[in-house]
Design a protein around this motif. Sequence first.
Motif, PDB file in Angstrom:
ATOM      1  N   LEU A 193       0.839  -1.201   0.000  1.00  0.00           N
ATOM      2  CA  LEU A 193       0.000   0.000   0.000  1.00  0.00           C
ATOM      3  C   LEU A 193       0.874   1.252   0.000  1.00  0.00           C
ATOM      4  O   LEU A 193       0.587   2.221  -0.713  1.00  0.00           O
ATOM      5  CB  LEU A 193      -0.923  -0.020   1.211  1.00  0.00           C
ATOM      6  N   ALA A 194       1.955   1.223   0.775  1.00  0.00           N
ATOM      7  CA  ALA A 194       2.869   2.364   0.810  1.00  0.00           C
ATOM      8  C   ALA A 194       3.549   2.552  -0.549  1.00  0.00           C
ATOM      9  O   ALA A 194       3.774   3.681  -0.990  1.00  0.00           O
ATOM     10  CB  ALA A 194       3.918   2.159   1.900  1.00  0.00           C
ATOM     11  N   ALA A 195       3.860   1.456  -1.227  1.00  0.00           N
ATOM     12  CA  ALA A 195       4.468   1.541  -2.551  1.00  0.00           C
ATOM     13  C   ALA A 195       3.504   2.169  -3.554  1.00  0.00           C
ATOM     14  O   ALA A 195       3.903   2.977  -4.400  1.00  0.00           O
ATOM     15  CB  ALA A 195       4.896   0.154  -3.023  1.00  0.00           C
ATOM     16  N   ILE A 196       2.236   1.807  -3.463  1.00  0.00           N
ATOM     17  CA  ILE A 196       1.226   2.397  -4.344  1.00  0.00           C
ATOM     18  C   ILE A 196       1.102   3.896  -4.076  1.00  0.00           C
ATOM     19  O   ILE A 196       1.015   4.712  -5.003  1.00  0.00           O
ATOM     20  CB  ILE A 196      -0.131   1.694  -4.166  1.00  0.00           C
ATOM     21  N   GLN A 197       1.122   4.272  -2.807  1.00  0.00           N
ATOM     22  CA  GLN A 197       1.064   5.689  -2.450  1.00  0.00           C
ATOM     23  C   GLN A 197       2.267   6.438  -3.002  1.00  0.00           C
ATOM     24  O   GLN A 197       2.149   7.581  -3.464  1.00  0.00           O
ATOM     25  CB  GLN A 197       0.978   5.839  -0.931  1.00  0.00           C
ATOM     26  N   HIS A 198       3.432   5.804  -2.966  1.00  0.00           N
ATOM     27  CA  HIS A 198       4.659   6.402  -3.496  1.00  0.00           C
ATOM     28  C   HIS A 198       4.511   6.662  -5.003  1.00  0.00           C
ATOM     29  O   HIS A 198       4.838   7.759  -5.485  1.00  0.00           O
ATOM     30  CB  HIS A 198       5.835   5.464  -3.232  1.00  0.00           C
ATOM     31  N   LEU A 199       4.010   5.689  -5.736  1.00  0.00           N
ATOM     32  CA  LEU A 199       3.845   5.832  -7.182  1.00  0.00           C
ATOM     33  C   LEU A 199       2.751   6.843  -7.510  1.00  0.00           C
ATOM     34  O   LEU A 199       2.898   7.648  -8.439  1.00  0.00           O
ATOM     35  CB  LEU A 199       3.506   4.480  -7.803  1.00  0.00           C
ATOM     36  N   GLU A 200       1.675   6.815  -6.754  1.00  0.00           N
ATOM     37  CA  GLU A 200       0.552   7.725  -7.013  1.00  0.00           C
ATOM     38  C   GLU A 200       0.962   9.176  -6.800  1.00  0.00           C
ATOM     39  O   GLU A 200       0.481  10.081  -7.486  1.00  0.00           O
ATOM     40  CB  GLU A 200      -0.620   7.364  -6.108  1.00  0.00           C
ATOM     41  N   ALA A 201       1.888   9.396  -5.875  1.00  0.00           N
ATOM     42  CA  ALA A 201       2.360  10.754  -5.580  1.00  0.00           C
ATOM     43  C   ALA A 201       3.437  11.220  -6.558  1.00  0.00           C
ATOM     44  O   ALA A 201       3.952  12.326  -6.419  1.00  0.00           O
ATOM     45  CB  ALA A 201       2.891  10.825  -4.156  1.00  0.00           C
ATOM     46  N   GLY A 202       3.778  10.374  -7.542  1.00  0.00           N
ATOM     47  CA  GLY A 202       4.783  10.746  -8.526  1.00  0.00           C
ATOM     48  C   GLY A 202       6.197  10.392  -8.135  1.00  0.00           C
ATOM     49  O   GLY A 202       7.153  10.888  -8.747  1.00  0.00           O
ATOM     50  N   GLY A 203       6.365   9.526  -7.127  1.00  0.00           N
ATOM     51  CA  GLY A 203       7.697   9.116  -6.708  1.00  0.00           C
ATOM     52  C   GLY A 203       8.407   8.310  -7.775  1.00  0.00           C
ATOM     53  O   GLY A 203       7.778   7.711  -8.655  1.00  0.00           O
ATOM     54  N   ASP A 204       9.725   8.271  -7.706  1.00  0.00           N
ATOM     55  CA  ASP A 204      10.544   7.578  -8.694  1.00  0.00           C
ATOM     56  C   ASP A 204      10.314   6.072  -8.602  1.00  0.00           C
ATOM     57  O   ASP A 204      10.558   5.461  -7.554  1.00  0.00           O
ATOM     58  CB  ASP A 204      12.015   7.888  -8.446  1.00  0.00           C
ATOM     59  N   PRO A 205       9.855   5.433  -9.696  1.00  0.00           N
ATOM     60  CA  PRO A 205       9.660   3.973  -9.660  1.00  0.00           C
ATOM     61  C   PRO A 205      10.942   3.212  -9.358  1.00  0.00           C
ATOM     62  O   PRO A 205      10.893   2.118  -8.795  1.00  0.00           O
ATOM     63  CB  PRO A 205       9.147   3.662 -11.082  1.00  0.00           C
ATOM     64  N   ALA A 206      12.107   3.791  -9.724  1.00  0.00           N
ATOM     65  CA  ALA A 206      13.373   3.110  -9.481  1.00  0.00           C
ATOM     66  C   ALA A 206      13.613   2.856  -7.999  1.00  0.00           C
ATOM     67  O   ALA A 206      14.333   1.929  -7.625  1.00  0.00           O
ATOM     68  CB  ALA A 206      14.525   3.919 -10.070  1.00  0.00           C
ATOM     69  N   ALA A 207      12.998   3.679  -7.138  1.00  0.00           N
ATOM     70  CA  ALA A 207      13.169   3.495  -5.695  1.00  0.00           C
ATOM     71  C   ALA A 207      12.550   2.192  -5.211  1.00  0.00           C
ATOM     72  O   ALA A 207      12.878   1.712  -4.123  1.00  0.00           O
ATOM     73  CB  ALA A 207      12.545   4.671  -4.945  1.00  0.00           C
ATOM     74  N   LEU A 208      11.666   1.607  -6.013  1.00  0.00           N
ATOM     75  CA  LEU A 208      10.993   0.359  -5.630  1.00  0.00           C
ATOM     76  C   LEU A 208      11.522  -0.834  -6.415  1.00  0.00           C
ATOM     77  O   LEU A 208      11.042  -1.951  -6.227  1.00  0.00           O
ATOM     78  CB  LEU A 208       9.482   0.484  -5.868  1.00  0.00           C
ATOM     79  N   ALA A 209      12.500  -0.595  -7.293  1.00  0.00           N
ATOM     80  CA  ALA A 209      12.982  -1.669  -8.163  1.00  0.00           C
ATOM     81  C   ALA A 209      13.597  -2.818  -7.379  1.00  0.00           C
ATOM     82  O   ALA A 209      13.549  -3.976  -7.815  1.00  0.00           O
ATOM     83  CB  ALA A 209      13.988  -1.116  -9.168  1.00  0.00           C
TER      84      ALA A 209
END
Length: 253
Positions: A193-209
């Motif tokens: 859920l936190a990862a989805i929030q990160h992406l939804e807020a425009g966070g860098d996808p590479a941070a979750l790679a």
Amino acid sequence: MQSQSTPAVILRTRPLGEADLIAIVLTPEQGKLETAAARARNSKKRFAGGLSPGMRGVAAVARGRGALLRLESFDATAAHAPVGADLTRFAYVAYLCELTDELVLARHPDPELFAALCLALEQVIGGAPQALHLRQYELALLRCLGLSPALTSCCVCGSEVGGEDSAAFDGPRGGVLCLEHERGAPRLPTAALAAIQHLEAGGDPAALASAPAGLRRAVRDAIQSIVRSHLRRPLHAQAFFAALPRDAGAEGV
């Protein structure tokens, strides 16, 4: 009528007669347009690079007969050759364009959506394509359509949800659910859920790679459950992911 130039992305084409094409293009100020490209399959001047889905460039559009517009020319402004040389890029681009074409209504201008699609295409064509780029675009598309999932408050009653290792999440119903309304909905790990929030807020996808594969799959399944609830049919592009190597296609769609 004199043609007007506009930034555009080619979403889809289909044959029209022996030499013409119908081209569906997305523009920032006019929205999604259906255009007729005369002699597009023969002209090396007006359509020098062709009209392939995912191409970004400048389109010259003019009024045609009836509601159908004329695509007078299309000048590509970004490299597209990597799409034809790499199956992963081809699958990702096909999915981005088909999903947009399926969910976006004609002539509903949305500069934010146009920018989000261009960014996603740049990421998967010009860089190292990752499934997380698809997830971020799906969330941006849902937001532009007014369909963003509830991620912190129950999508039924609005009460705050959190403080546990997981939360009930039901995509078709709209997102997270409180204990009173979960009704056996699947559980989504708090980290996902936190990862989805990160992406939804425009966070860098590479941070979750580097996140565990199981977490990335949970993110995919949650977002896809929302997207698919708004589709009228399965997307043809989904078949391309089955042909990808396991590591490239497992988290696609």
